[in-house]
Design an enzyme around this catalytic site. Sequence first.
Site, PDB file in Angstrom:
ATOM      1  N   PRO A   1     -32.534 -77.543  16.291  1.00  0.00           N
ATOM      2  CA  PRO A   1     -32.934 -78.552  17.283  1.00  0.00           C
ATOM      3  C   PRO A   1     -33.856 -77.959  18.335  1.00  0.00           C
ATOM      4  O   PRO A   1     -33.643 -76.841  18.800  1.00  0.00           O
ATOM      5  CB  PRO A   1     -31.608 -78.992  17.905  1.00  0.00           C
ATOM      6  CG  PRO A   1     -30.633 -77.913  17.569  1.00  0.00           C
ATOM      7  CD  PRO A   1     -31.103 -77.280  16.300  1.00  0.00           C
TER       8      PRO A   1
ATOM      9  N   CYS B   1     -35.833 -79.222  21.920  1.00  0.00           N
ATOM     10  CA  CYS B   1     -36.194 -80.185  22.959  1.00  0.00           C
ATOM     11  C   CYS B   1     -37.706 -80.321  23.029  1.00  0.00           C
ATOM     12  O   CYS B   1     -38.418 -79.320  22.993  1.00  0.00           O
ATOM     13  CB  CYS B   1     -35.744 -79.696  24.326  1.00  0.00           C
ATOM     14  SG  CYS B   1     -33.984 -79.615  24.514  1.00  0.00           S
TER      15      CYS B   1
ATOM     16  N   ALA C   1     -31.522 -81.564  21.234  1.00  0.00           N
ATOM     17  CA  ALA C   1     -30.367 -81.854  22.089  1.00  0.00           C
ATOM     18  C   ALA C   1     -30.538 -83.244  22.679  1.00  0.00           C
ATOM     19  O   ALA C   1     -31.511 -83.522  23.386  1.00  0.00           O
ATOM     20  CB  ALA C   1     -30.285 -80.822  23.202  1.00  0.00           C
TER      21      ALA C   1
ATOM     22  N   GLN D   1     -28.479 -83.378  17.244  1.00  0.00           N
ATOM     23  CA  GLN D   1     -27.586 -82.578  18.081  1.00  0.00           C
ATOM     24  C   GLN D   1     -27.193 -83.414  19.299  1.00  0.00           C
ATOM     25  O   GLN D   1     -28.059 -83.839  20.065  1.00  0.00           O
ATOM     26  CB  GLN D   1     -28.288 -81.297  18.532  1.00  0.00           C
ATOM     27  CG  GLN D   1     -27.363 -80.346  19.264  1.00  0.00           C
ATOM     28  CD  GLN D   1     -28.101 -79.128  19.803  1.00  0.00           C
ATOM     29  OE1 GLN D   1     -29.096 -79.259  20.512  1.00  0.00           O
ATOM     30  NE2 GLN D   1     -27.606 -77.950  19.477  1.00  0.00           N
TER      31      GLN D   1
ATOM     32  N   TYR E   1     -24.604 -75.151  28.277  1.00  0.00           N
ATOM     33  CA  TYR E   1     -24.498 -76.574  28.614  1.00  0.00           C
ATOM     34  C   TYR E   1     -23.014 -76.946  28.681  1.00  0.00           C
ATOM     35  O   TYR E   1     -22.141 -76.106  28.502  1.00  0.00           O
ATOM     36  CB  TYR E   1     -25.310 -77.412  27.611  1.00  0.00           C
ATOM     37  CG  TYR E   1     -26.795 -77.056  27.680  1.00  0.00           C
ATOM     38  CD1 TYR E   1     -27.522 -77.317  28.846  1.00  0.00           C
ATOM     39  CD2 TYR E   1     -27.438 -76.403  26.639  1.00  0.00           C
ATOM     40  CE1 TYR E   1     -28.861 -76.952  28.956  1.00  0.00           C
ATOM     41  CE2 TYR E   1     -28.778 -76.042  26.734  1.00  0.00           C
ATOM     42  CZ  TYR E   1     -29.483 -76.312  27.901  1.00  0.00           C
ATOM     43  OH  TYR E   1     -30.802 -75.949  28.009  1.00  0.00           O
TER      44      TYR E   1
ATOM     45  N   LEU F   1     -34.733 -65.452  16.273  1.00  0.00           N
ATOM     46  CA  LEU F   1     -35.771 -64.515  15.857  1.00  0.00           C
ATOM     47  C   LEU F   1     -35.696 -64.154  14.377  1.00  0.00           C
ATOM     48  O   LEU F   1     -35.709 -62.985  14.009  1.00  0.00           O
ATOM     49  CB  LEU F   1     -35.761 -63.279  16.756  1.00  0.00           C
ATOM     50  CG  LEU F   1     -36.264 -63.552  18.188  1.00  0.00           C
ATOM     51  CD1 LEU F   1     -36.238 -62.283  19.033  1.00  0.00           C
ATOM     52  CD2 LEU F   1     -37.685 -64.136  18.191  1.00  0.00           C
TER      53      LEU F   1
ATOM     54  N   ARG G   1     -38.687 -71.399  16.675  1.00  0.00           N
ATOM     55  CA  ARG G   1     -40.063 -71.065  17.033  1.00  0.00           C
ATOM     56  C   ARG G   1     -40.974 -70.849  15.828  1.00  0.00           C
ATOM     57  O   ARG G   1     -42.134 -71.292  15.831  1.00  0.00           O
ATOM     58  CB  ARG G   1     -40.089 -69.845  17.957  1.00  0.00           C
ATOM     59  CG  ARG G   1     -39.647 -70.185  19.354  1.00  0.00           C
ATOM     60  CD  ARG G   1     -39.316 -68.965  20.162  1.00  0.00           C
ATOM     61  NE  ARG G   1     -38.077 -68.338  19.725  1.00  0.00           N
ATOM     62  CZ  ARG G   1     -37.393 -67.480  20.457  1.00  0.00           C
ATOM     63  NH1 ARG G   1     -37.834 -67.128  21.644  1.00  0.00           N
ATOM     64  NH2 ARG G   1     -36.266 -66.959  20.001  1.00  0.00           N
TER      65      ARG G   1
HETATM   66  C1  LIG Z   1     -39.104 -75.498  22.194  1.00  0.00           C
HETATM   67  C2  LIG Z   1     -37.645 -75.148  21.993  1.00  0.00           C
HETATM   68  C3  LIG Z   1     -36.679 -76.095  22.264  1.00  0.00           C
HETATM   69  C4  LIG Z   1     -35.326 -75.809  22.032  1.00  0.00           C
HETATM   70  N1  LIG Z   1     -34.390 -76.793  22.192  1.00  0.00           N
HETATM   71  C5  LIG Z   1     -33.120 -76.593  21.746  1.00  0.00           C
HETATM   72  C6  LIG Z   1     -32.199 -77.652  21.649  1.00  0.00           C
HETATM   73  O1  LIG Z   1     -32.523 -78.820  21.906  1.00  0.00           O
HETATM   74  N2  LIG Z   1     -30.943 -77.364  21.238  1.00  0.00           N
HETATM   75  C7  LIG Z   1     -30.563 -76.094  20.894  1.00  0.00           C
HETATM   76  O2  LIG Z   1     -29.411 -75.883  20.513  1.00  0.00           O
HETATM   77  N3  LIG Z   1     -31.428 -75.080  20.944  1.00  0.00           N
HETATM   78  C8  LIG Z   1     -32.695 -75.306  21.334  1.00  0.00           C
HETATM   79  N4  LIG Z   1     -33.603 -74.293  21.295  1.00  0.00           N
HETATM   80  C9  LIG Z   1     -33.170 -72.998  20.771  1.00  0.00           C
HETATM   81  C10 LIG Z   1     -33.438 -72.913  19.281  1.00  0.00           C
HETATM   82  O3  LIG Z   1     -32.812 -73.957  18.558  1.00  0.00           O
HETATM   83  C11 LIG Z   1     -32.986 -71.566  18.730  1.00  0.00           C
HETATM   84  O4  LIG Z   1     -31.575 -71.460  18.826  1.00  0.00           O
HETATM   85  C12 LIG Z   1     -33.654 -70.402  19.447  1.00  0.00           C
HETATM   86  O5  LIG Z   1     -34.992 -70.691  19.784  1.00  0.00           O
HETATM   87  C13 LIG Z   1     -33.633 -69.137  18.604  1.00  0.00           C
HETATM   88  O6  LIG Z   1     -34.249 -69.376  17.369  1.00  0.00           O
HETATM   89  P1  LIG Z   1     -35.792 -68.957  17.046  1.00  0.00           P
HETATM   90  O7  LIG Z   1     -35.912 -67.484  17.325  1.00  0.00           O
HETATM   91  O8  LIG Z   1     -35.964 -69.311  15.579  1.00  0.00           O
HETATM   92  O9  LIG Z   1     -36.670 -69.748  17.944  1.00  0.00           O
HETATM   93  C14 LIG Z   1     -34.944 -74.542  21.559  1.00  0.00           C
HETATM   94  C15 LIG Z   1     -35.930 -73.578  21.336  1.00  0.00           C
HETATM   95  C16 LIG Z   1     -37.266 -73.865  21.524  1.00  0.00           C
HETATM   96  C17 LIG Z   1     -38.299 -72.825  21.202  1.00  0.00           C
END
Ligand SMILES: Cc1cc2nc3c(=O)[nH]c(=O)nc-3n(C[C@H](O)[C@H](O)[C@H](O)COP(=O)(O)O)c2cc1C
Length: 369
Positions: free
Chosen positions: A24, A26, A58, A101, A183, A302, A325
């Site tokens: 998820p 945002c 979220a 979510q 949260y 990551l 990401r």
């Molecule tokens: C733009 C953005 C928005 C995010 N919004 C949420 C969210 O709504 N809910 C959530 O659990 N994590 C959110 N995250 C965290 C990601 O879901 C993820 O757990 C975190 O970025 C680590 O993963 P990654 O390294 O693949 O980015 C967000 C991350 C990014 C980059």
Amino acid sequence: MSSRLFSTFKIGHLELENRIVIAPMCQYSAVEGSMTDWHKMHLGSLALSGASLLIIEATGVVPEGRISHGCVGLYSDENEAAISRSLKFIRGISPIKVGIQLGHAGRKASACRPWDGQGAQSREQGGWQTVAPSAIALAPGWPSPDALDRAGMDAIRNAFVDSVRRAARIGLDLIEFHSTHGYLISEFLSPLANKRTDEYGGSLENRMRYPLEVFAAMRAAWPAQQPLGAKITGSDFADGGITPEEAVIYVRALKAAGCDYVTVSGGGTVLDAKVPLGPGYQVPFAEKVKRETGITTGAVGLISDPHQAEKILVDGKADFIALARAMLFNPRWGCHAAVALGTEVRYAPQYARAQPKVWPPGANLGSLK
Ligand SMILES: Cc1cc2nc3c(=O)[nH]c(=O)nc-3n(C[C@H](O)[C@H](O)[C@H](O)COP(=O)(O)O)c2cc1C
């Protein structure tokens, strides 16, 4: 070549084409909690990524539970209709499964959209009074939340249930209970945010009580054959915070309450957490949770390289890989990963000619591998 990342699997009864899940994210682009055209573009683009499951950002179960005024909600008929429109759009272009979510931002609600500034919104900017397990601000400069009383806790639990019913009406495939990143639900779980002296604070058993009450109420409202999972905290990355051992105990309790999977994340409860950022930094928590609870487990954090993702699965550290990401950066991540791992993934027929295997002989595919 066979690939674990591209093998089918199930979350509960939900059959998935591969083990790539879009975490998820945002978008801060809703109006009064309702999705806009931005969400159609964003979700539509991700629906063509090659992932098997897309989890909507979220989504606040009450207006005050949104992180920012631009966050999606599922508390009104307008919100429900807007998600329904986006879902119809996605289903018109892709067979990807779509989850949502559901959460409440607790003391981290009423924040600025990232591009409007850092921290909480002032009242003049439209900020609102936040709530939390205890009246402790997130950090200096953040407003103090009101400590929830029993009536407030009941109202939020009921709001989670109402949103679950709306999600069922919309026809979403899966619900993820937002139980991490500092949260509301993880505020109850963490001794760093929960200083209550009633039966909802103190021991881990007490700190888990409200999250488990909410989860049980959601489970009862969501069809038994449809998956309900949780994104949880493997570690607060801060002294005195949630530990991996506590995470395991929480997941055992969630599993007993009918939880179909967890994605193991962490951090976010306090702003001075020491997060050891690096490739796959949260994978050890996923591995521990999977090993000690046997629940279907997602790794997140990551993970960006297809071979890295494949190895996590082959080594048995997780059942699926959630990407955030890397997917935003490259919304055809799954298509590229299939090339890198020497396997195939479904393409939209309109994009069939993009598949490297049908490019003319002699085409230079070096940079795709
Ligand atoms: C733009 C953005 C928005 C995010 N919004 C949420 C969210 O709504 N809910 C959530 O659990 N994590 C959110 N995250 C965290 C990601 O879901 C993820 O757990 C975190 O970025 C680590 O993963 P990654 O390294 O693949 O980015 C967000 C991350 C990014 C980059």
